[in-house]
Design an enzyme around this catalytic site. Structure first.
Site, PDB file in Angstrom:
ATOM      1  CE  LYS A  86      -3.488   5.523  -1.632  1.00 56.05           C
ATOM      2  NZ  LYS A  86      -4.477   6.175  -2.515  1.00 56.05           N
ATOM      3  CE1 TYR A 127      -3.606   2.648   0.796  1.00 56.24           C
ATOM      4  CE2 TYR A 127      -2.101   3.369   2.520  1.00 56.24           C
ATOM      5  CZ  TYR A 127      -3.223   3.580   1.743  1.00 56.24           C
ATOM      6  OH  TYR A 127      -3.963   4.739   1.900  1.00 56.24           O
TER       7      TYR A 127
END
Length: 256
Positions: A157, A153
């Protein structure tokens, strides 16, 4: 009055962005993953102009979503809000053979950006965890490393932030910015998060709505309207070029 498209706007921060922008008198086009979520999106924001469906974990559906969104456009602002969290206990690939977090958080916004006209205001939603992201140019999907959902994750990002700043560099006539909303009490953020959803949406709404000079400046990483310095890789033009090259290979679509 502006026309604004918001991905992932059936709940959470995206739905709150829609609510605030509708209250300000703008036309808002919502997006949801499927028909059930589309119904929930319209129930939450019945004043929306339309709600479009498309699973961002599918290249075919994301491509169709771009076409449907173009039919509702053009847009004064686009908010790339949709994203997938890092709680997956194991690495999952989609029907396209792409790691799922990477596809939803990076490939999908790239594809939508490439297939839609760049709006005067483009807003990409990142996370403060991009600071912990690692740049692995030869393994963007984590296929050769031990799986860690939160690291995947964070990496995604970081890459989304890189993409946003690259779009800003390529489109100097648009205000393109990336926003860290903070740790927000939503389904993704969890009940222990510090801040309410209203605060998580506020900066994106300001960027989409305001004519203040600070709201129309481009190429920044923002949190609570304040410019911060992102992960250093975000400012690395060669790394951004490499990311775009890999996204072209994955999607077969070149940025205009």
């Amino acid at each position: 009055m502006s026309r604004i498209f918001i991905t992932g706007s059936s709940q959470g921060i995206g739905a709150e962005c829609a609510r605030q922008l509708l209250d300000l008198g703008h036309e808002v086009i919502l997006h949801a993953r499927d028909d059930d979520r589309a119904s929930a999106a319209l129930a939450a924001n019945p004043g929306a102009t339309a709600v479009l469906t498309g699973d961002l974990a599918s290249i075919e559906q994301t491509t169709a979503l771009a076409a449907a969104a173009n039919e509702q456009g053009p847009y004064d602002a686009i908010i790339h809000n949709a994203g997938l969290g890092g709680d997956a206990p194991e690495r999952v690939t989609t029907a396209d053979g792409i790691e799922r977090i990477y596809q939803v958080n990076v490939v999908a916004p790239y594809l939508l950006t490439a297939l839609m006209p760049v709006a005067k205001r483009m807003i990409y939603l990142t996370s403060g965890l991009e600071a912990n992201g690692h740049w692995h140019p030869y393994d963007l999907q984590g296929s050769t490393r031990e799986w860690n959902g939160m690291q995947a994750y964070s990496d995604s990002k970081l890459q989304l932030s890189m993409l946003a700043i690259e779009i800003a560099a390529l489109n100097p006539d648009s205000a393109v910015n990336v926003v860290d909303p903070g740790w927000i009490r939503t389904r993704m953020g969890g009940a222990e998060a510090w801040d309410p959803v209203e605060l998580g949406a506020e900066t994106q709404v300001w960027l989409a709505d305001s004519d203040e000079p600070d709201a129309t400046t481009t190429g920044r990483y923002l949190k609570r309207r304040e410019q911060l310095e992102p992960n250093p890789t975000v400012r690395d033009a060669e790394a951004r070029d490499a990311l775009v090259y890999e996204l072209i290979k994955v999607t077969g679509v070149v940025l205009p």
